[in-house]
Write an enzyme that holds these catalytic residues in place. Structure first.
Site, PDB file in Angstrom:
ATOM      1  N   GLY A  69       0.792  -1.212   0.000  1.00 33.18           N
ATOM      2  CA  GLY A  69       0.000   0.000   0.000  1.00 33.18           C
ATOM      3  C   GLY A  69       0.827   1.267   0.000  1.00 33.18           C
ATOM      4  O   GLY A  69       0.462   2.263  -0.633  1.00 33.18           O
ATOM      5  N   THR A  70       1.937   1.265   0.710  1.00 35.92           N
ATOM      6  CA  THR A  70       2.777   2.460   0.769  1.00 35.92           C
ATOM      7  C   THR A  70       3.308   2.813  -0.611  1.00 35.92           C
ATOM      8  O   THR A  70       3.257   3.976  -1.040  1.00 35.92           O
ATOM      9  CB  THR A  70       3.929   2.261   1.761  1.00 35.92           C
ATOM     10  OG1 THR A  70       3.403   2.252   3.089  1.00 35.92           O
ATOM     11  CG2 THR A  70       4.965   3.375   1.646  1.00 35.92           C
ATOM     12  N   ASN A 152      -7.497   4.292   8.688  1.00 41.89           N
ATOM     13  CA  ASN A 152      -6.841   3.137   9.300  1.00 41.89           C
ATOM     14  C   ASN A 152      -6.848   3.158  10.825  1.00 41.89           C
ATOM     15  O   ASN A 152      -6.620   2.133  11.459  1.00 41.89           O
ATOM     16  CB  ASN A 152      -5.392   3.027   8.803  1.00 41.89           C
ATOM     17  CG  ASN A 152      -4.534   4.192   9.236  1.00 41.89           C
ATOM     18  OD1 ASN A 152      -4.948   5.343   9.151  1.00 41.89           O
ATOM     19  ND2 ASN A 152      -3.326   3.916   9.686  1.00 41.89           N
ATOM     20  N   GLN A 180      -7.409  -0.160   3.908  1.00 43.61           N
ATOM     21  CA  GLN A 180      -8.233  -0.710   4.991  1.00 43.61           C
ATOM     22  C   GLN A 180      -9.615  -1.120   4.508  1.00 43.61           C
ATOM     23  O   GLN A 180     -10.275  -1.967   5.124  1.00 43.61           O
ATOM     24  CB  GLN A 180      -8.358   0.311   6.127  1.00 43.61           C
ATOM     25  CG  GLN A 180      -7.056   0.626   6.831  1.00 43.61           C
ATOM     26  CD  GLN A 180      -6.443  -0.565   7.542  1.00 43.61           C
ATOM     27  OE1 GLN A 180      -7.131  -1.530   7.873  1.00 43.61           O
ATOM     28  NE2 GLN A 180      -5.144  -0.513   7.787  1.00 43.61           N
ATOM     29  N   THR A 236      11.152  -6.799 -12.061  1.00 41.23           N
ATOM     30  CA  THR A 236      10.555  -8.109 -12.319  1.00 41.23           C
ATOM     31  C   THR A 236       9.400  -8.357 -11.357  1.00 41.23           C
ATOM     32  O   THR A 236       9.548  -8.244 -10.135  1.00 41.23           O
ATOM     33  CB  THR A 236      11.607  -9.214 -12.161  1.00 41.23           C
ATOM     34  OG1 THR A 236      12.670  -8.965 -13.083  1.00 41.23           O
ATOM     35  CG2 THR A 236      11.009 -10.580 -12.441  1.00 41.23           C
ATOM     36  N   CYS A 324       2.356   1.932  11.406  1.00 40.91           N
ATOM     37  CA  CYS A 324       3.433   2.717  10.799  1.00 40.91           C
ATOM     38  C   CYS A 324       3.940   3.811  11.732  1.00 40.91           C
ATOM     39  O   CYS A 324       5.017   4.359  11.520  1.00 40.91           O
ATOM     40  CB  CYS A 324       2.964   3.329   9.486  1.00 40.91           C
ATOM     41  SG  CYS A 324       2.565   2.097   8.230  1.00 40.91           S
TER      42      CYS A 324
END
Length: 377
Positions: A69-70, A152, A180, A236, A324
């Site tokens: 997500g970040t 969140n 979320q 990749t 976080c």
């Protein structure tokens, strides 16, 4: 031990592990390689892309695989905003003060490095964004609006279609942080131009994620190299991770309606019991328009960290907010933005329930009451 910190991460589902295993062993090829082994991996990657696209209501070509997500939020905020600068000179971004750090720090980067103007929309005491306030904030120079679909920390859900209608009239892209929201509320039908998803919130491994961005939206890549993901994210691809994420999202979507109803009822009962048993308890976020499995409280006169330690001693694992921001001495920026005093914000404890929960949490509410009493609340 009862784990109630599922907004931080979830366990990988056995079905996901099973789906991933072939692409970690016998079908291990690089999907960019033009031989039988690589082409088998490429087919699996293409299939995962199409499966995820169906869930978010976009096209397969709109799906960009990321590390989580970040990265997805960084790519959306920086990539779309910088492309708008290149294409039409726009240097204005609109967001809110209650966003995840990956959005707030990306916006701060645009302001610091690229000279963007930033507008922080006001939020209500429940964490809601007003479409009227959004309309007032827009200008011809606006490059992007970035908002969390569901917060969140407090679980408040935004009216995404209403926000999308406002920006569509001005032809301004709307990015939703849906990290979320995934698995709890529909991802299709928001009318957003891009969505961020993290696999480890829905039973896929950490390090897997998606930015779904509509093909008509110009976006500058942050990673350059081999031109994978249609040039939007070089590197990749993690084929096994993509297959696992597609599998986890499909399982969550198939179970979503029943799960949200059952877990939501359990969570509402838990909230009611905590508010009854603990006089100092205050629920944060919107009481009605919230994620089914999120309950966040403040407990005036306590330390949130002390309550957490007492809860863990009683067999309950929860958190004080965003993983976080764990370890920070600062009060939650989300709670402060809601108008909660910093000293009260530091007493916050968040409980985030798992998918599939079907038993009441009366004993957990009792443990909360005992823990708060033990630390003097």
């Amino acid at each position: 031990m009862l784990y109630l910190d599922n907004a931080a991460t979830t366990a990988v589902r056995p079905e996901v592990v099973e789906a991933m295993l072939p692409y970690l062993t016998r079908s291990f090829g690089n999907p960019s390689s033009h031989h039988t082994v690589g082409e088998e991996a490429a087919r699996a990657l293409s299939d995962a892309r199409a499966r995820i696209a169906r869930i978010v209501g976009m096209r397969a070509g709109d799906i960009v695989f990321t590390s989580g997500g970040t990265e997805a939020n960084n790519l959306a905020v920086k990539g779309i905003a910088i492309a708008a600068t290149v294409n039409r000179g726009a240097r204005h971004v609109v967001t809110t003060p209650i966003e995840h750090e990956s959005i707030l720090e990306s916006v701060a980067y645009l302001e610091r490095v690229h000279g963007f103007e930033v507008t922080m929309l006001p939020v209500s005491s429940e964490g809601r964004v007003s479409p009227d306030d959004l309309a007032d904030a827009l200008s011809d120079d606006t490059a992007l609006v970035a908002v969390g679909y569901a917060n969140n920390e407090i679980g408040t859900i935004q009216d995404a279609p209403a926000l999308a209608r406002v920006v569509r009239e001005r032809r301004i892209p709307l990015h939703l942080d849906a990290v979320q929201a995934a698995g709890w509320i529909p991802l299709a039908g928001t009318d957003a131009d891009s969505l961020a998803i993290a696999g480890h919130k829905v039973g896929a491994p950490k390090g897997t994620g998606v930015l779904a961005v509509r093909g008509r939206i110009p976006i500058e890549p942050l990673l350059h190299g081999g031109g994978q993901e249609r040039g939007r994210r070089s590197g990749t691809e993690d084929v096994a991770g993509a297959v696992g994420l597609a599998t986890a999202l499909e399982l969550a979507e198939a179970e979503r309606a029943e799960d949200a109803a059952a877990v939501g009822a359990i969570c509402r009962s838990f909230i009611s019991r905590v508010l009854t048993l603990v006089p100092s308890a205050r629920l944060t976020g919107d009481l009605e328009r919230r994620l089914p499995g999120t309950a966040s409280f403040t407990f005036a006169g306590t330390s949130g960290e002390a309550v957490l330690l007492e809860l863990e001693r009683r067999g309950v694992v929860s958190s004080s907010g965003s993983a976080c921001a764990a370890g920070s001495d600062e009060p939650s920026h989300v709670l402060v933005a809601l108008g909660i005093a910093p000293e009260i914000a530091q007493t916050a404890v968040r409980f985030t329930l798992p998918h599939g929960l079907r038993r009441p949490l009366d004993a957990v509410a009792d443990a909360v009451a005992a823990s708060v009493a033990a630390v003097g609340g």
